[in-house]
Design a protein around this motif. Structure first.
Motif, PDB file in Angstrom:
ATOM      1  N   ARG A  60     -64.763 -21.640 -50.346  1.00 48.02           N
ATOM      2  CA  ARG A  60     -63.357 -21.905 -50.571  1.00 48.02           C
ATOM      3  C   ARG A  60     -62.563 -22.154 -49.287  1.00 48.02           C
TER       4      ARG A  60
ATOM      5  N   CYS B 228     -63.269 -26.845 -53.224  1.00 51.50           N
ATOM      6  CA  CYS B 228     -62.922 -25.514 -52.720  1.00 51.50           C
ATOM      7  C   CYS B 228     -63.195 -24.438 -53.766  1.00 51.50           C
ATOM      8  N   GLN B 229     -64.468 -24.167 -53.975  1.00 49.83           N
ATOM      9  CA  GLN B 229     -64.911 -23.148 -54.913  1.00 49.83           C
ATOM     10  C   GLN B 229     -66.038 -22.350 -54.280  1.00 49.83           C
TER      11      GLN B 229
END
Length: 331
Positions: A292, A304-305
């Motif tokens: 992220r 963004c994970q």
């Protein structure tokens, strides 16, 4: 096609010299001999941690833009110490006071290290872990290894410009550690690190390449003969805006200059392009491949994970491994 990098230059105010993602400010390394001129934040698509931190450049305005403080049209030095998350491919954000958005062109150079050596700084640590920075290098680094129990052991590069050692520190520091540093150009030197906290100075430096731009050592390169090769070409897999901004061309490039400049741009930096669903990206050891935090936005709007970025792959023999929710790296 022979090209310089081109983009927009902006201002983000004065900071402690060298402040930013590259962490030079934690150790006072922004004042290193090799880091001349204006501290710069490079765009997220080209920010790759150790393989771009400390990159020295020459840049100049081309006379177009808007605002109260146009960038000089004379060539001036700068060095990369930070990331600009909102900047596009080719953009530079100047760590100084000013106003406006101005078109610039720029190219990499060897840093003016003179007779100075590497500088080492440490952040945290315990008997089983060390986090070490190698600063004031003539060009950025591709890898660092440490001598442990009769063999070289790879250190892990981090996005904030450190190299991590995991293991029994008593086997590597006794009391000095021997390291092997390899640049993005492929040059390798060894040095002794005789500290394990705070800062200290080594005895070695990367060699000068006379076939690449430099104000510091014998060089046959001048701005109008530079072909940054792979670095400029990286934008071709990005947005249409990136391609347009890289359209500044230079003529009269001889074969030797072109080949040398391609070598300069062929390291990790040339792979730092925005990944898309239709265009995969190959990453080298120590580069961010998921998470992220940091430069995740440069890999797509949904990147963004807490997982691997879409469309990225690690070099042969490496895997994208999770460190925490903010950082997955090729290891």
């Amino acid at each position: 096609m022979n090209k310089l990098l081109a983009g927009d230059a902006t201002y983000y105010g004065y900071r402690t010299r060298g402040f930013g993602h590259c962490s030079f400010h934690f150790h006072g390394f922004g004042d290193s001999k090799g880091y001349a001129g204006t501290p710069l934040a490079i765009n997220a698509a080209q920010y790759t941690g150790p393989s771009v931190c400390g990159l020295c450049v020459k840049y100049r305005g081309v006379g177009q833009g808007a605002g109260g403080n146009p960038v000089s049209t004379a060539w001036q030095p700068g060095f990369i110490c930070d990331q600009c998350p909102e900047c596009k491919f080719g953009d530079l954000d100047q760590q100084m006071g000013g106003d406006g958005r101005w078109k610039v062109e720029w190219y990499p150079v060897q840093c003016p290290v003179g007779g100075s050596s590497f500088r080492f700084g440490f952040q945290g640590g315990n008997p089983w872990y060390r986090k070490m920075m190698v600063a004031n290098a003539r060009v950025p680094l591709k890898s660092v290894r440490i001598w442990e129990s009769g063999a070289w052991k790879d250190l892990v590069g981090t996005i904030d410009n450190y190299w991590e050692y995991h293991g029994d520190t008593s086997k590597a520091w006794a009391p000095c550690a021997k390291i092997q540093v390899t640049s993005i150009l492929g040059d390798t030197v060894t040095d002794d690190v005789c500290c394990s906290s705070g800062t200290c100075t080594g005895k070695s430096q990367l060699p000068c390449r006379s076939s690449l731009p430099s104000d510091d050592c014998q060089s046959n390169q001048t701005p109008d003969k530079v072909n940054v090769g792979g670095i400029g070409q990286a934008g071709q897999s990005g947005s249409a805006r990136s391609t347009a901004k890289e359209s500044v061309q230079r003529s009269g490039v001889n074969a030797r200059a072109a080949a040398a400049a391609r070598r300069f741009g062929r390291g990790d930096l040339s792979a730092a392009r925005v990944a898309t669903r239709s265009s995969s990206q190959l990453l080298s050891k120590g580069q961010q491949c998921g998470g992220r935090g940091f430069g995740c936005s440069g890999f797509g709007s949904d990147a963004c994970q807490d997982k691997k970025f879409p469309g990225v792959y690690c070099d042969a023999g490496l895997k994208c491994k999770r460190n925490d929710d903010k950082w997955w790296g090729c290891q």
